[in-house]
Motif scaffolding. Structure first.
Motif, PDB file in Angstrom:
ATOM      1  N   MET A   1       0.819  -1.196   0.000  1.00 33.49           N
ATOM      2  CA  MET A   1       0.000   0.000   0.000  1.00 33.49           C
ATOM      3  C   MET A   1       0.859   1.254   0.000  1.00 33.49           C
ATOM      4  N   GLU A   2       2.009   1.171   0.639  1.00 35.80           N
ATOM      5  CA  GLU A   2       2.910   2.312   0.698  1.00 35.80           C
ATOM      6  C   GLU A   2       3.396   2.695  -0.702  1.00 35.80           C
ATOM      7  N   GLU A   3       3.700   1.692  -1.537  1.00 40.16           N
ATOM      8  CA  GLU A   3       4.136   1.964  -2.912  1.00 40.16           C
ATOM      9  C   GLU A   3       3.031   2.658  -3.702  1.00 40.16           C
ATOM     10  N   LEU A   4       1.806   2.205  -3.523  1.00 40.20           N
ATOM     11  CA  LEU A   4       0.673   2.801  -4.216  1.00 40.20           C
ATOM     12  C   LEU A   4       0.534   4.272  -3.824  1.00 40.20           C
ATOM     13  N   ASP A   5       0.672   4.575  -2.549  1.00 43.72           N
ATOM     14  CA  ASP A   5       0.600   5.964  -2.089  1.00 43.72           C
ATOM     15  C   ASP A   5       1.695   6.815  -2.728  1.00 43.72           C
ATOM     16  N   LYS A   6       2.890   6.254  -2.874  1.00 43.17           N
ATOM     17  CA  LYS A   6       3.994   6.977  -3.522  1.00 43.17           C
ATOM     18  C   LYS A   6       3.679   7.264  -4.979  1.00 43.17           C
ATOM     19  N   VAL A   7       3.072   6.291  -5.660  1.00 42.86           N
ATOM     20  CA  VAL A   7       2.710   6.475  -7.070  1.00 42.86           C
ATOM     21  C   VAL A   7       1.667   7.583  -7.195  1.00 42.86           C
ATOM     22  N   VAL A   8       0.651   7.550  -6.348  1.00 39.78           N
ATOM     23  CA  VAL A   8      -0.408   8.562  -6.376  1.00 39.78           C
ATOM     24  C   VAL A   8       0.177   9.948  -6.110  1.00 39.78           C
ATOM     25  N   THR A   9       1.026  10.058  -5.110  1.00 42.65           N
ATOM     26  CA  THR A   9       1.653  11.347  -4.786  1.00 42.65           C
ATOM     27  C   THR A   9       2.495  11.839  -5.950  1.00 42.65           C
ATOM     28  N   PHE A  10       3.278  10.951  -6.552  1.00 38.96           N
ATOM     29  CA  PHE A  10       4.106  11.339  -7.697  1.00 38.96           C
ATOM     30  C   PHE A  10       3.237  11.851  -8.840  1.00 38.96           C
ATOM     31  N   LEU A  11       2.178  11.129  -9.167  1.00 37.98           N
ATOM     32  CA  LEU A  11       1.308  11.549 -10.263  1.00 37.98           C
ATOM     33  C   LEU A  11       0.655  12.894  -9.967  1.00 37.98           C
ATOM     34  N   LYS A  12       0.162  13.076  -8.733  1.00 40.72           N
ATOM     35  CA  LYS A  12      -0.472  14.341  -8.379  1.00 40.72           C
ATOM     36  C   LYS A  12       0.518  15.508  -8.435  1.00 40.72           C
ATOM     37  N   ASP A  13       1.765  15.259  -8.052  1.00 43.17           N
ATOM     38  CA  ASP A  13       2.778  16.308  -8.061  1.00 43.17           C
ATOM     39  C   ASP A  13       3.311  16.605  -9.458  1.00 43.17           C
ATOM     40  N   THR A  14       3.192  15.656 -10.359  1.00 37.53           N
ATOM     41  CA  THR A  14       3.843  15.742 -11.666  1.00 37.53           C
ATOM     42  C   THR A  14       2.891  16.118 -12.798  1.00 37.53           C
ATOM     43  N   LEU A  15       1.697  15.559 -12.783  1.00 33.12           N
ATOM     44  CA  LEU A  15       0.790  15.728 -13.916  1.00 33.12           C
ATOM     45  C   LEU A  15       0.002  17.029 -13.839  1.00 33.12           C
ATOM     46  N   SER A  16      -0.377  17.504 -15.000  1.00 31.47           N
ATOM     47  CA  SER A  16      -1.219  18.699 -15.068  1.00 31.47           C
ATOM     48  C   SER A  16      -2.627  18.334 -14.599  1.00 31.47           C
ATOM     49  N   PRO A  17      -3.448  19.344 -14.305  1.00 32.82           N
ATOM     50  CA  PRO A  17      -4.823  19.061 -13.866  1.00 32.82           C
ATOM     51  C   PRO A  17      -5.666  18.362 -14.943  1.00 32.82           C
ATOM     52  N   ASN A  18      -5.202  18.420 -16.183  1.00 34.51           N
ATOM     53  CA  ASN A  18      -5.887  17.751 -17.287  1.00 34.51           C
ATOM     54  C   ASN A  18      -4.905  16.755 -17.891  1.00 34.51           C
ATOM     55  N   ASN A 123       3.664  -8.653  -8.961  1.00 34.29           N
ATOM     56  CA  ASN A 123       4.638  -9.621  -8.478  1.00 34.29           C
ATOM     57  C   ASN A 123       3.949 -10.473  -7.418  1.00 34.29           C
ATOM     58  N   GLU A 124       4.658 -11.348  -6.772  1.00 36.58           N
ATOM     59  CA  GLU A 124       4.033 -12.245  -5.790  1.00 36.58           C
ATOM     60  C   GLU A 124       3.223 -11.489  -4.739  1.00 36.58           C
ATOM     61  N   ASN A 125       3.849 -10.578  -4.031  1.00 29.97           N
ATOM     62  CA  ASN A 125       3.169  -9.852  -2.967  1.00 29.97           C
ATOM     63  C   ASN A 125       3.215  -8.346  -3.150  1.00 29.97           C
ATOM     64  N   SER A 126       3.533  -7.910  -4.358  1.00 28.43           N
ATOM     65  CA  SER A 126       3.657  -6.476  -4.589  1.00 28.43           C
ATOM     66  C   SER A 126       3.398  -6.148  -6.048  1.00 28.43           C
ATOM     67  N   ARG A 127       3.455  -4.866  -6.345  1.00 24.43           N
ATOM     68  CA  ARG A 127       3.314  -4.407  -7.731  1.00 24.43           C
ATOM     69  C   ARG A 127       4.452  -3.465  -8.045  1.00 24.43           C
ATOM     70  N   THR A 128       4.848  -3.484  -9.296  1.00 26.29           N
ATOM     71  CA  THR A 128       5.873  -2.559  -9.768  1.00 26.29           C
ATOM     72  C   THR A 128       5.185  -1.601 -10.737  1.00 26.29           C
ATOM     73  N   TYR A 129       5.447  -0.308 -10.538  1.00 28.14           N
ATOM     74  CA  TYR A 129       4.855   0.734 -11.382  1.00 28.14           C
ATOM     75  C   TYR A 129       5.972   1.409 -12.175  1.00 28.14           C
ATOM     76  N   ARG A 130       5.799   1.479 -13.491  1.00 26.12           N
ATOM     77  CA  ARG A 130       6.727   2.207 -14.347  1.00 26.12           C
ATOM     78  C   ARG A 130       5.932   3.308 -15.026  1.00 26.12           C
ATOM     79  N   ILE A 131       6.358   4.547 -14.834  1.00 24.03           N
ATOM     80  CA  ILE A 131       5.605   5.695 -15.355  1.00 24.03           C
ATOM     81  C   ILE A 131       6.395   6.342 -16.470  1.00 24.03           C
ATOM     82  N   ASP A 132       5.773   6.459 -17.638  1.00 23.66           N
ATOM     83  CA  ASP A 132       6.389   7.058 -18.809  1.00 23.66           C
ATOM     84  C   ASP A 132       5.676   8.378 -19.098  1.00 23.66           C
ATOM     85  N   ILE A 133       6.346   9.469 -18.775  1.00 22.91           N
ATOM     86  CA  ILE A 133       5.738  10.793 -18.943  1.00 22.91           C
ATOM     87  C   ILE A 133       6.264  11.457 -20.201  1.00 22.91           C
TER      88      ILE A 133
END
Length: 133
Positions: A1-18, A123-133
Motif C-alpha cells: 500500500m505504501e508503494e501505491l501511495d507513492k505512485v499517487v503522490t508522484f502523479l499528483k505532483d507531476t501531472l497537469s490538472p488535465n 509480483n508475488e506480494n507487490s506491484r511494480t509501477y513504471r511511469i512514462d511521462i
C-alpha cells in the motif's frame, strides 16, 4: 500500500490538472486499484468501480476536480472513434484509460494530447509501477 501511495503522490505532483493516463498491465494487475487510490486522494467519496460494461465512469471530487475512468478492453479503436468518446478528453480532469491501444495513443498524440503511460506489473506480494511521462 505504501508503494501505491507513492505512485499517487508522484502523479499528483507531476501531472497537469488535465491528464490522459493509459493504465497498462495484465488482468488484475491493479489498474482499477490505482484509479481508486487517485480518486480517494482527491476527495471522491463512494465506490469507484471498473467501467467494464459502461465503458466510462465519471466522478467529481470535493474540490470540483473531475476523474474519468475508461475500460476499453473489448473496444476497438474504430468503435471508440465512432462513439465519439475521444471528445470526452476535452473535459477538464484526469482521464484514466484501462486497455488503451497504441493506435489510440498515437491518435491522441497526433492531435496534441500528452499521454502518460503507467505500466503495472504484479509480483508475488507487490506491484511494480513504471511511469512514462
Amino acid at each position: 500500500m505504501e508503494e501505491l501511495d507513492k505512485v499517487v503522490t508522484f502523479l499528483k505532483d507531476t501531472l497537469s490538472p488535465n491528464a490522459i493516463v493509459f493504465l497498462r498491465g495484465d488482468l488484475a494487475a491493479g489498474k482499477t486499484t490505482l484509479t481508486q487510490a487517485i480518486a480517494k486522494s482527491i476527495g471522491i467519496e463512494g465506490e469507484v468501480t471498473s467501467p467494464t460494461f459502461s465503458l466510462q465512469q465519471c466522478y467529481e471530487g470535493k474540490d470540483g476536480t473531475h476523474l474519468y475512468h475508461y475500460d476499453l478492453y473489448r473496444l476497438e479503436h474504430d468503435e471508440f472513434m465512432q462513439m465519439g468518446l475521444f471528445e470526452e478528453f476535452e473535459k477538464s480532469g484526469w482521464h484514466m484509460l484501462e486497455w488503451g491501444s497504441d493506435e489510440l495513443k498515437a491518435f491522441l498524440e497526433s492531435v496534441g494530447y500528452n499521454v502518460i503511460i503507467v505500466d503495472i506489473t504484479s509480483n508475488e506480494n507487490s506491484r511494480t509501477y513504471r511511469i512514462d511521462i
